[in-house]
Design a protein around this motif. Sequence first.
Motif, PDB file in Angstrom:
ATOM      1  N   GLU A 116       0.835  -1.198   0.000  1.00  0.00           N
ATOM      2  CA  GLU A 116       0.000   0.000   0.000  1.00  0.00           C
ATOM      3  C   GLU A 116       0.871   1.250   0.000  1.00  0.00           C
ATOM      4  O   GLU A 116       1.963   1.255   0.558  1.00  0.00           O
ATOM      5  N   ARG A 151      -6.340  -2.117 -11.089  1.00  0.00           N
ATOM      6  CA  ARG A 151      -7.462  -1.335 -11.641  1.00  0.00           C
ATOM      7  C   ARG A 151      -8.167  -0.549 -10.540  1.00  0.00           C
ATOM      8  O   ARG A 151      -8.507   0.624 -10.728  1.00  0.00           O
ATOM      9  N   ALA A 152      -8.391  -1.182  -9.395  1.00  0.00           N
ATOM     10  CA  ALA A 152      -9.049  -0.506  -8.271  1.00  0.00           C
ATOM     11  C   ALA A 152      -8.179   0.635  -7.749  1.00  0.00           C
ATOM     12  O   ALA A 152      -8.678   1.722  -7.430  1.00  0.00           O
ATOM     13  N   ARG A 153      -6.879   0.425  -7.691  1.00  0.00           N
ATOM     14  CA  ARG A 153      -5.973   1.465  -7.212  1.00  0.00           C
ATOM     15  C   ARG A 153      -5.928   2.637  -8.188  1.00  0.00           C
ATOM     16  O   ARG A 153      -5.840   3.786  -7.783  1.00  0.00           O
ATOM     17  N   TRP A 154      -5.951   2.347  -9.489  1.00  0.00           N
ATOM     18  CA  TRP A 154      -5.988   3.406 -10.515  1.00  0.00           C
ATOM     19  C   TRP A 154      -7.162   4.335 -10.223  1.00  0.00           C
ATOM     20  O   TRP A 154      -7.002   5.560 -10.190  1.00  0.00           O
ATOM     21  N   THR A 155      -8.325   3.740 -10.005  1.00  0.00           N
ATOM     22  CA  THR A 155      -9.543   4.506  -9.734  1.00  0.00           C
ATOM     23  C   THR A 155      -9.379   5.352  -8.472  1.00  0.00           C
ATOM     24  O   THR A 155      -9.721   6.533  -8.458  1.00  0.00           O
ATOM     25  N   ARG A 156      -8.831   4.756  -7.417  1.00  0.00           N
ATOM     26  CA  ARG A 156      -8.633   5.470  -6.145  1.00  0.00           C
ATOM     27  C   ARG A 156      -7.649   6.631  -6.304  1.00  0.00           C
ATOM     28  O   ARG A 156      -7.904   7.739  -5.823  1.00  0.00           O
ATOM     29  N   PHE A 157      -6.502   6.372  -6.939  1.00  0.00           N
ATOM     30  CA  PHE A 157      -5.497   7.432  -7.098  1.00  0.00           C
ATOM     31  C   PHE A 157      -6.030   8.573  -7.951  1.00  0.00           C
ATOM     32  O   PHE A 157      -5.818   9.743  -7.646  1.00  0.00           O
ATOM     33  N   LYS A 158      -6.727   8.233  -9.021  1.00  0.00           N
ATOM     34  CA  LYS A 158      -7.283   9.254  -9.907  1.00  0.00           C
ATOM     35  C   LYS A 158      -8.321  10.093  -9.163  1.00  0.00           C
ATOM     36  O   LYS A 158      -8.323  11.322  -9.257  1.00  0.00           O
ATOM     37  N   ALA A 159      -9.184   9.439  -8.402  1.00  0.00           N
ATOM     38  CA  ALA A 159     -10.213  10.139  -7.624  1.00  0.00           C
ATOM     39  C   ALA A 159      -9.587  11.056  -6.569  1.00  0.00           C
ATOM     40  O   ALA A 159     -10.152  12.095  -6.229  1.00  0.00           O
ATOM     41  N   ALA A 160      -8.409  10.679  -6.079  1.00  0.00           N
ATOM     42  CA  ALA A 160      -7.716  11.488  -5.072  1.00  0.00           C
ATOM     43  C   ALA A 160      -6.951  12.651  -5.705  1.00  0.00           C
ATOM     44  O   ALA A 160      -6.315  13.436  -4.994  1.00  0.00           O
ATOM     45  N   HIS A 219      -4.458  12.440  -8.105  1.00  0.00           N
ATOM     46  CA  HIS A 219      -3.097  12.154  -8.568  1.00  0.00           C
ATOM     47  C   HIS A 219      -3.091  11.969 -10.082  1.00  0.00           C
ATOM     48  O   HIS A 219      -3.939  11.264 -10.618  1.00  0.00           O
TER      49      HIS A 219
END
Length: 159
Positions: free
Chosen positions: A105, A131-140, A142
Amino acid sequence: RLPAMSGSACEVWFYHLERTALERALPQLLEKTVAKGWRALVRTGQPGKLEAIDQGLWTYSDDSFLGHGVAGEPLEERQPILLAGEGEGAAPNGAQALFLIDGAEAGDLSSYERCVLLFDGGDETALNAARARWTRFKAAGHPVSYWKQSADGAWGKQA
């Protein structure tokens, strides 16, 4: 340590490993990071693999040297590349680049210029997690990019 650009978010680069194993790709990316004048922290989600990563960085190439150390050892703050398990906090070596392997993480990215997430394209669980992390980072907020190898082994930015 290079100062972070004011108000900029850490870039997150996803490296989809299909043609090159982690043991080959990681040292190559670390060489580029050090050549840029940056320090790196490599965080693994499997602390039992620290010794194998450590040995691999010493022996991966006969004509290259990647100076590094393991978190918790003496002089860790002086290492250009520091290897650590999860939950070990901020990079004591002042790293500008954070490398995440084995599902590690990210934690707080505010002190990094770039986060590089390497994942095995042949592992469905790792692919779905990326894929899930991509979504999280983009939403944050980054900036995210996706890197994939061509048939000749060259890395190219896909997204």
